[in-house]
Design a protein around this motif. Structure first.
Motif, PDB file in Angstrom:
ATOM      1  N   VAL A  52     -52.009  34.820  75.876  1.00 58.03           N
ATOM      2  CA  VAL A  52     -51.532  34.328  74.584  1.00 58.03           C
ATOM      3  C   VAL A  52     -50.012  34.235  74.586  1.00 58.03           C
ATOM      4  N   LYS A  53     -49.533  33.078  74.202  1.00 54.00           N
ATOM      5  CA  LYS A  53     -48.088  32.849  74.168  1.00 54.00           C
ATOM      6  C   LYS A  53     -47.770  31.969  72.965  1.00 54.00           C
ATOM      7  N   LEU A  54     -46.842  32.395  72.142  1.00 54.26           N
ATOM      8  CA  LEU A  54     -46.397  31.559  71.027  1.00 54.26           C
ATOM      9  C   LEU A  54     -45.468  30.476  71.559  1.00 54.26           C
ATOM     10  N   ARG A  55     -45.445  29.339  70.861  1.00 54.74           N
ATOM     11  CA  ARG A  55     -44.475  28.312  71.229  1.00 54.74           C
ATOM     12  C   ARG A  55     -43.070  28.798  70.858  1.00 54.74           C
ATOM     13  N   THR A  56     -42.096  28.368  71.616  1.00 55.54           N
ATOM     14  CA  THR A  56     -40.705  28.691  71.291  1.00 55.54           C
ATOM     15  C   THR A  56     -39.892  27.404  71.307  1.00 55.54           C
ATOM     16  N   TRP A  57     -38.813  27.418  70.589  1.00 52.88           N
ATOM     17  CA  TRP A  57     -37.916  26.260  70.526  1.00 52.88           C
ATOM     18  C   TRP A  57     -36.483  26.721  70.724  1.00 52.88           C
ATOM     19  N   LYS A  58     -35.673  25.788  71.215  1.00 51.57           N
ATOM     20  CA  LYS A  58     -34.237  26.075  71.329  1.00 51.57           C
ATOM     21  C   LYS A  58     -33.646  26.117  69.932  1.00 51.57           C
ATOM     22  N   VAL A  59     -32.783  27.085  69.693  1.00 53.79           N
ATOM     23  CA  VAL A  59     -32.183  27.239  68.367  1.00 53.79           C
ATOM     24  C   VAL A  59     -30.732  27.655  68.532  1.00 53.79           C
ATOM     25  N   GLU A  60     -29.873  27.125  67.699  1.00 47.78           N
ATOM     26  CA  GLU A  60     -28.464  27.519  67.778  1.00 47.78           C
ATOM     27  C   GLU A  60     -27.748  27.265  66.461  1.00 47.78           C
ATOM     28  N   PHE A  61     -26.617  27.917  66.321  1.00 48.67           N
ATOM     29  CA  PHE A  61     -25.744  27.654  65.175  1.00 48.67           C
ATOM     30  C   PHE A  61     -24.922  26.419  65.458  1.00 48.67           C
ATOM     31  N   LYS A  62     -24.788  25.570  64.435  1.00 46.26           N
ATOM     32  CA  LYS A  62     -23.738  24.543  64.439  1.00 46.26           C
ATOM     33  C   LYS A  62     -22.917  24.861  63.206  1.00 46.26           C
ATOM     34  N   GLY A  63     -21.828  25.550  63.407  1.00 46.67           N
ATOM     35  CA  GLY A  63     -21.066  26.062  62.273  1.00 46.67           C
ATOM     36  C   GLY A  63     -21.927  27.068  61.527  1.00 46.67           C
ATOM     37  N   ASP A  64     -22.131  26.845  60.228  1.00 47.69           N
ATOM     38  CA  ASP A  64     -22.950  27.764  59.435  1.00 47.69           C
ATOM     39  C   ASP A  64     -24.398  27.300  59.332  1.00 47.69           C
ATOM     40  N   GLU A  65     -24.712  26.228  60.034  1.00 44.54           N
ATOM     41  CA  GLU A  65     -26.075  25.699  59.974  1.00 44.54           C
ATOM     42  C   GLU A  65     -26.890  26.148  61.181  1.00 44.54           C
ATOM     43  N   VAL A  66     -28.197  26.280  60.939  1.00 45.22           N
ATOM     44  CA  VAL A  66     -29.107  26.668  62.016  1.00 45.22           C
ATOM     45  C   VAL A  66     -29.894  25.427  62.435  1.00 45.22           C
ATOM     46  N   TRP A  67     -29.792  25.082  63.696  1.00 44.00           N
ATOM     47  CA  TRP A  67     -30.442  23.880  64.222  1.00 44.00           C
ATOM     48  C   TRP A  67     -31.471  24.261  65.264  1.00 44.00           C
ATOM     49  N   VAL A  68     -32.626  23.578  65.203  1.00 45.54           N
ATOM     50  CA  VAL A  68     -33.709  23.834  66.153  1.00 45.54           C
ATOM     51  C   VAL A  68     -34.083  22.509  66.811  1.00 45.54           C
ATOM     52  N   GLU A  69     -34.369  22.567  68.104  1.00 37.31           N
ATOM     53  CA  GLU A  69     -34.801  21.368  68.812  1.00 37.31           C
ATOM     54  C   GLU A  69     -36.314  21.284  68.750  1.00 37.31           C
ATOM     55  N   GLY A  70     -36.833  20.402  67.884  1.00 41.44           N
ATOM     56  CA  GLY A  70     -38.295  20.297  67.699  1.00 41.44           C
ATOM     57  C   GLY A  70     -38.902  19.198  68.528  1.00 41.44           C
TER      58      GLY A  70
END
Ligand code: FES
Length: 133
Positions: free
Chosen positions: A115-133
């Protein structure tokens, strides 16, 4: 613009099956050493992601994690409500229902190697949180 028109525009902007960085929330929405849930558009359709914020625990740029909010064991969307901890040297989240542990880095369940959950790349862009979907 209506939601449908907006959706159409987003669809057209996307090459099929390509990944796109999306703003999912802001830093103020995050809870340190805990998780919050957010919506993400993925190639397979909308998904609920659990965003975990571990400020200062790891190297810089390594303090945000995005994984499935859906818990496959309880079939409920609860992962962001799990308790974060350290197990076998890895940062993990424990499902609030049956307490399985998932590695934040790659979503691997430590009690069940299948069992493995999906993961995504995530990072801050300034004060915003961005995820690569
Ligand atoms: S996550 Fe819903 S009751 Fe705990």
């Amino acid at each position: 613009m209506t939601a449908t028109a907006l959706k159409k525009e987003m669809d057209m902007a996307d090459v099929p099956n390509s990944k796109a960085w999306q703003k999912v929330c802001t830093k103020a929405d995050l809870v340190a050493f805990s998780g919050v849930a957010a919506w993400l558009e993925t190639a397979e359709g909308p998904a609920q992601v659990a965003i975990f914020y571990l400020p200062g625990l790891r190297g810089k740029g390594d303090e945000l994690y995005a994984l499935d909010h859906h818990d496959p064991f309880s079939n409920a969307n609860v992962i962001a409500r799990g308790i974060v901890g350290d197990l076998k040297g890895a940062a993990v989240v424990a499902s609030p229902i049956y307490k399985q542990h998932f590695r934040l880095e790659d979503g691997q369940c430590l009690e069940d190697e299948d069992v493995k959950l999906r993961t995504w790349k995530v990072e801050f862009k300034g004060d915003e949180v961005w995820v690569e979907g």
